[in-house]
Design an enzyme around this catalytic site. Structure first.
Site, short mmCIF file in Angstrom:
data_model
loop_
_atom_site.label_atom_id
_atom_site.label_comp_id
_atom_site.label_asym_id
_atom_site.label_seq_id
_atom_site.Cartn_x
_atom_site.Cartn_y
_atom_site.Cartn_z
N GLY A 154 -10.24 26.02 3.07
CA GLY A 154 -10.19 25.36 1.83
C GLY A 154 -10.61 24.15 2.08
O GLY A 154 -9.92 22.86 1.38
N THR A 155 -11.15 23.40 2.98
CA THR A 155 -11.93 21.51 3.15
C THR A 155 -12.33 21.55 2.02
O THR A 155 -11.61 20.40 1.04
CB THR A 155 -11.78 21.11 4.26
OG1 THR A 155 -13.71 22.83 4.41
CG2 THR A 155 -11.25 21.58 5.26
N GLY A 156 -13.84 22.62 1.41
CA GLY A 156 -14.22 21.91 0.64
C GLY A 156 -13.33 21.60 -0.90
O GLY A 156 -13.53 21.02 -1.41
N CYS A 157 -12.51 23.04 -0.82
CA CYS A 157 -12.16 22.68 -2.29
C CYS A 157 -11.56 21.40 -2.72
O CYS A 157 -10.48 20.35 -3.54
CB CYS A 157 -11.56 24.01 -2.44
SG CYS A 157 -12.36 25.19 -2.36
N LYS A 171 -22.09 16.86 2.27
CA LYS A 171 -20.45 16.60 3.24
C LYS A 171 -21.07 17.01 4.15
O LYS A 171 -22.45 17.68 4.06
CB LYS A 171 -18.88 17.95 2.54
CG LYS A 171 -18.69 17.43 0.93
CD LYS A 171 -18.03 18.61 0.89
CE LYS A 171 -18.62 20.04 0.58
NZ LYS A 171 -17.70 20.86 -0.11
N THR A 208 -9.24 25.02 8.59
CA THR A 208 -10.38 24.06 8.10
C THR A 208 -10.60 25.37 6.68
O THR A 208 -11.22 24.54 6.19
CB THR A 208 -11.14 23.81 8.94
OG1 THR A 208 -11.73 24.97 9.25
CG2 THR A 208 -11.64 22.98 10.00
N1 LIG Z 1 -12.93 19.08 11.37
C1 LIG Z 1 -12.86 18.88 10.32
N2 LIG Z 1 -12.55 17.36 10.80
C2 LIG Z 1 -12.29 16.45 10.45
N3 LIG Z 1 -12.77 16.84 8.48
C3 LIG Z 1 -13.83 17.38 8.31
C4 LIG Z 1 -13.65 18.61 9.11
N4 LIG Z 1 -13.86 19.37 8.98
C5 LIG Z 1 -14.68 19.17 7.33
N5 LIG Z 1 -14.19 17.80 7.11
C6 LIG Z 1 -14.58 17.36 6.03
O1 LIG Z 1 -13.54 17.90 5.08
C7 LIG Z 1 -14.23 17.82 3.76
C8 LIG Z 1 -15.34 18.99 3.00
O2 LIG Z 1 -16.51 19.38 4.18
P1 LIG Z 1 -17.20 20.95 4.45
O3 LIG Z 1 -15.91 21.46 5.56
O4 LIG Z 1 -18.40 20.56 4.90
O5 LIG Z 1 -16.86 21.53 3.05
P2 LIG Z 1 -16.62 23.24 2.75
O6 LIG Z 1 -15.28 23.70 2.87
O7 LIG Z 1 -16.69 22.87 1.67
O8 LIG Z 1 -18.22 23.97 3.56
C9 LIG Z 1 -15.90 16.86 4.52
O9 LIG Z 1 -15.34 15.67 4.05
C10 LIG Z 1 -15.58 17.24 5.73
O10 LIG Z 1 -16.07 15.54 5.93
C1 LIG Z 2 -11.10 30.98 -4.92
C2 LIG Z 2 -11.95 30.67 -3.11
N1 LIG Z 2 -12.77 29.64 -3.99
C3 LIG Z 2 -12.85 28.87 -2.97
C4 LIG Z 2 -13.44 29.25 -1.60
C5 LIG Z 2 -14.38 28.35 -1.06
O1 LIG Z 2 -13.84 27.18 -0.33
P1 LIG Z 2 -13.85 26.26 0.60
O2 LIG Z 2 -13.14 25.06 0.41
O3 LIG Z 2 -15.28 26.33 0.38
O4 LIG Z 2 -13.18 26.78 2.36
P2 LIG Z 2 -13.56 27.89 2.75
O5 LIG Z 2 -13.65 29.44 2.45
O6 LIG Z 2 -15.38 28.08 3.31
O7 LIG Z 2 -12.77 27.25 4.29
C6 LIG Z 2 -12.63 29.90 -1.57
N2 LIG Z 2 -12.84 30.40 -0.12
N3 LIG Z 2 -11.84 30.91 -1.98
#
Ligand SMILES: Nc1ncnc2c1ncn2[C@@H]1O[C@H](COP(=O)(O)OP(=O)(O)O)[C@@H](O)[C@H]1O
Ligand SMILES: Cc1ncc(COP(=O)(O)OP(=O)(O)O)c(N)n1
Length: 274
Positions: free
Chosen positions: A211-214, A176, A209
């Site tokens: 929880g975007t990854g989840c 990602k 943002t």
């Molecule tokens: N500010 C943002 N604008 C647009 N897309 C985003 C933004 N932040 C994350 N994404 C998208 O959200 C998804 C999760 O990405 P990411 O943030 O790298 O994951 P994680 O939450 O695990 O760190 C990806 O498709 C990424 O391109």
């Molecule tokens: C309970 C729990 N699981 C996973 C995460 C991490 O989530 P993620 O989507 O990577 O988002 P951020 O925490 O990086 O914003 C979490 N926070 N809690």
């Protein structure tokens, strides 16, 4: 009788509702999939950060997986926060026992505020026990670096990391782009062992943002549960997360949750406009 597909999330609880089990179940529901859960840990969490982490006993995780596995076979399964090597071992054993094939591994390691959601000693178990069972592994850039031991500063290095993850046994690697440089667009990379596929989107300038990854990996899992191919599931997941970030809820003083209602509302208003 209506046919509804089922998906299982194996993850931690986020009391603030933006990530973890809560994000996964909301996403499953919004995408028309019946959600089930096996909890690995409880976290006390809000938009300001993680205030406590309380892992469950591996036996408690195993009992939940048996309860679901024996009676409610999921069409797709995803993992999130797994915390320890003993929980990872339990999940790997049960995934094998029940023959879960549509398995999405979101290798959650550290929350955005910096709190550890996976012990350092557990990274090896993730690589050796779980990755070989995965259909898709969905690391962000720092997670891909931890899994592979490589440094990723360019798209070429991202491709090398994706290749390494596939060599580790995951059928697909989806790296990602959320952690790329601020001025760059978001680029997610999918690799199936042969072809690199890039999915680019506009970077949205927001602090909401959490929880975007989840949410993204849950949308991917829901689409797989509904029978989509991985490439099409990725496109649906991307549209879901883009809408969820764009239509921000504005909750909390810190990094607020994404909007899990947004995608379905958009689909509905687009359908009305036709
Ligand atoms: N500010 C943002 N604008 C647009 N897309 C985003 C933004 N932040 C994350 N994404 C998208 O959200 C998804 C999760 O990405 P990411 O943030 O790298 O994951 P994680 O939450 O695990 O760190 C990806 O498709 C990424 O391109
Ligand atoms: C309970 C729990 N699981 C996973 C995460 C991490 O989530 P993620 O989507 O990577 O988002 P951020 O925490 O990086 O914003 C979490 N926070 N809690």
């Amino acid at each position: 009788m209506t046919t509804i597909n089922k998906a299982l999330t194996i993850a931690g609880s986020d009391s603030g509702g933006g990530a973890g089990i809560q994000a996964d179940l909301k996403t499953f529901q919004e995408l028309g999939v019946y959600g089930m859960s096996a909890l690995t840990a409880v976290t006390a969490q809000n938009t300001l950060g993680v205030h406590g982490v309380y892992p469950l006993e591996p036996a408690a995780v195993a009992a939940q997986l048996d309860a679901v596995g024996a009676d409610l076979p999921p069409d797709a399964v995803k993992t999130g926060m797994l915390f320890s090597s003993s929980i990872i071992g339990t999940v790997a054993d049960k995934a094998r026992e029940y023959g879960w094939r549509n398995l999405v591994i979101d290798p959650v390691m550290v929350a955005k505020g910096g709190s550890r959601l996976l012990l350092r000693e557990a990274v090896d178990a993730l690589v050796t026990r779980l990755l070989p069972l995965a259909l898709v592994t969905t690391p962000n850039i720092p997670e891909a670096e931890m899994l592979t031991g490589l440094q990723i500063t360019s798209l070429q290095e991202r491709e090398i990391a994706a290749k390494t993850i596939v060599e580790m046994g995951s059928r697909y690697a989806l790296i990602k782009g959320g952690h790329g440089a601020r001025h760059e667009p978001m680029v997610d990379l999918l690799y199936d062992g042969r072809t690199f596929r890039y999915l680019e989107s506009k970077r949205i300038d927001t602090r909401h943002t959490h929880g975007t990854g989840c949410t993204y990996s849950a949308a991917l899992t829901a689409a797989l549960a509904r029978g989509f191919a991985v490439e099409d599931a990725m496109e649906m997941a991307k549209a879901f997360i883009q809408a969820a970030i764009e239509d921000e809820l504005g909750f909390g003083e810190g990094h607020g949750p994404t909007n899990h209602f947004a995608y379905r509302r958009r689909m509905r208003s687009e359908a009305r406009a036709r």
